[in-house]
Enzyme design. Structure first.
Site, PDB file in Angstrom:
ATOM      1  N   LEU A 390      47.277  43.110  36.625  1.00 48.66           N
ATOM      2  CA  LEU A 390      46.154  44.243  36.797  1.00 48.66           C
ATOM      3  C   LEU A 390      45.761  44.904  35.512  1.00 48.66           C
ATOM      4  CD1 LEU A 390      47.411  45.900  40.266  1.00 48.66           C
ATOM      5  CD2 LEU A 390      44.887  44.587  40.007  1.00 48.66           C
ATOM      6  N   GLU A 391      44.569  44.299  34.817  1.00 44.81           N
ATOM      7  CA  GLU A 391      44.769  44.908  33.533  1.00 44.81           C
ATOM      8  C   GLU A 391      43.153  46.212  33.282  1.00 44.81           C
ATOM      9  OE1 GLU A 391      42.813  41.713  31.299  1.00 44.81           O
ATOM     10  OE2 GLU A 391      44.305  40.201  32.496  1.00 44.81           O
ATOM     11  N   HIS A 392      43.617  47.120  34.596  1.00 45.68           N
ATOM     12  CA  HIS A 392      42.817  48.186  33.844  1.00 45.68           C
ATOM     13  C   HIS A 392      43.855  49.581  34.182  1.00 45.68           C
ATOM     14  CE1 HIS A 392      38.859  46.155  33.508  1.00 45.68           C
ATOM     15  NE2 HIS A 392      39.756  45.005  34.656  1.00 45.68           N
TER      16      HIS A 392
END
Length: 565
Positions: A390-392
């Site tokens: 997860l990059e947000h």
């Protein structure tokens, strides 16, 4: 962006001056009198930031980590602001006071101004656990108040403070109320059991300084944190557990009980991840890289992360949609490929997130939805675990709950990997780092993405540019020295220059970084203070971009990883 000011350039002299001054002042401090009190208010930050003022609004109350009680101060330097938090304390003239606090983080300062004599300060270059700072000062003939403060330093990550004390004669400003017996802890939960152990965790109780753990009504241990593992249990046996909170006033009533059953020692249905492993992401889409079926993935890959699961309209819930671009006749053919890879000793896991994917887990309901849906995908497709990419932004508290629930369903053989971005693993205070340490007992490997980031700080406080052996080794060192086991650390790089916007390095640079960390050879300017022969290995984005280059990455890195000590 990497900070432009770093204290290591000149703080050596400041340290000598501070230590010298501290020794002189401490030498004059006499023993505390019987009437001495702690004149600081809200000294443990149990009432948020009441009585405290933090510059730039960069201070906050936090529930983890804490030294005692349920809260502590978290302050985050930003830009030219050092995140100074201060309090004005009432004191008596011509009196000696001992100023102390427990701190955690890099370059944390503690001091007092307006003493009417010599203002004092002390500091710590850094620690991953709680350490105590202490100094003393004497007030002037007309001094009735002083300002105590703590702050971090430019370009550093968040620091933490708990249990501040200004100990000396009562200044008349009032003190924190005497402690009372805490309420029982809440949220007691059992994690994934083994044949002889049960991990427990619970929510901190306000005012508690410790906890007692009970098994079937009998006290079995006392701890200061909010988790423990009960050991020495019989296989395939059900146990009841309760926890109480304690402080100087006494012990609370017992929490609600939780029941857990130990494993029966049955066989492991999933392949065992090798000591040194290569991880690759298999693309469930066509973006110009080689399109290939799972059966065609190079045998050099030990963990194959299927990218990606999709989010539904229900927060936290996952689904998987096999892309028609891959050429599978039907879903059953894909499932057959998953089973064949597992039969060959490979772990095939489902990856969550990616550059444009996002799954929100920020509540108990979404955590449960994540766990239930991820487990359903594992059951349907035969996946052996899950990858968190997860990059947000993530909420470590609820994502920890989600992973714990999933692990409880899937069992101890579940493979759990993570692929945080470089910035996400710059310090132990980031949400990703907190997540990794919170599930350390079931974590397989963290393969940090050492690309698309620009220059970053290494564990030695120096800035390194991406695309070099120093970048890979000095940043891996942060995790290796920050609490993760070497077996849980991997180096993530692009398989080719087409795989990422920046940070590509040749396979020879990857192997040099692996040798530097595991053997102390082939290092650049940065050389770790010790070697980590148990390092898990390396990861690449992606298997498909590697295939587009004739498997140039895996053909070099794969055998090198598998031949590590």
């Amino acid at each position: 962006m990497a900070p432009t000011r770093r204290p290591h350039r000149w703080l050596g002299g400041a340290l000598a001056l501070a230590v010298g001054a501290g020794l002189t002042v401490l030498g004059t401090a006499g023993p505390a009198m019987a009437a001495d009190v702690n004149n600081a208010k809200n000294a443990g930050f149990e009432s948020g930031l009441t009585n405290w003022s933090c510059s730039g609004g960069n201070g906050a109350n936090t529930s983890t980590p804490v030294r005692t009680g349920a809260s502590a101060l978290k302050a985050t330097p930003a830009g030219q602001d050092k995140a100074q938090c201060s309090q004005t304390v009432a004191v008596k003239p011509n009196s000696t006071y001992t100023l102390s606090a427990h701190v955690q983080g890099s370059y944390v300062y503690l001091g007092a101004t307006g003493t009417g004599t010599t203002d004092v300060s002390t500091w710590s270059p850094g620690s991953t656990g709680w350490s105590q700072l202490s100094t003393s000062f004497r007030t002037g003939a007309s001094t009735t108040s002083v300002t105590i403060y703590t702050h971090g330093w430019f370009g550093q990550s968040a620091y933490y403070v708990d249990d501040v004390s200004v100990f000396g004669p009562d200044g008349g400003g009032g003190q924190d109320p005497d402690p009372v017996v805490p309420n029982p802890p809440t949220g007691l939960a059992a994690g994934v059991t083994t044949t002889s152990t049960v991990p427990l965790s619970w929510t901190a109780a306000s005012g508690a300084t410790g906890y007692n753990v009970y098994r079937d009504g009998a006290k079995v241990s006392s701890v200061t944190g909010t988790s423990t593992t009960v050991t020495g249990l019989a296989a395939n046996t059900s146990y009841s557990f309760e926890v109480t909170a304690t402080n100087s006033k006494g012990e609370s009533a017992k929490s609600a009980a939780v029941t857990a059953r130990t494993k029966d020692g049955g066989s492991n249905p999933n392949p065992v991840v090798p000591k040194h492993a290569v991880t690759g992401y298999w693309q469930n889409f066509n973006n110009g890289a080689t399109v290939q079926k799972l059966r065609d993935v190079s045998p050099q890959y030990d963990i194959i992360a299927v990218a990606f699961a999709d989010a539904t309209t229900t927060p936290g819930e996952l689904t998987f949609n096999l892309s028609p671009a891959l050429g599978y006749a039907n879903v059953d053919e894909f499932k057959s490929d998953v089973a064949a890879k597992k039969a060959a000793g490979k772990s095939v896991i489902i990856s969550v997130g990616g550059e444009i994917g996002n799954v929100t887990v920020n509540s108990d309901a979404s955590a449960t939805a994540f766990a239930n849906s991820a487990y359903a995908l594992m059951q349907e497709y035969g996946f052996t675990g899950v990858d968190i990419d997860l990059e947000h932004g993530i909420n470590s508290t609820y994502l920890t709950k989600a992973i714990r629930q999933l692990s409880a369903k899937a069992g101890t053989n579940m493979v759990l990997t993570m692929a945080p971005q470089t910035l996400d693993m710059q310090s132990t205070g980031t949400e990703y780092f907190k997540l990794a340490t919170a599930v350390k007992d079931i974590l397989t490997v963290v393969n940090t993405q050492y690309y698309n980031s620009g220059a970053m700080l290494g564990c030695d406080g120096k800035v390194y540019s991406q695309g070099s052996v120093d970048f890979l080794t000095a940043l891996s060192c942060i995790q290796l020295e920050g609490g993760l086991d070497p077996s849980q650390v991997g180096i993530g790089v692009p398989a080719s220059s087409r795989g990422a916007g920046g940070g590509y390095v040749s396979p020879s640079v990857v192997t040099a970084a692996l040798d530097c960390l595991t053997k102390g050879t082939s290092c650049g300017n940065f050389k770790p203070t010790k070697t980590y022969p148990g390092l898990r290995g390396a990861m690449t984005w992606s298997i498909n971009w590697d295939a587009a280059s004739g498997n140039a990455w895996s053909n070099v890195v794969g055998p090198h990883v598998h031949n590590l000590p």
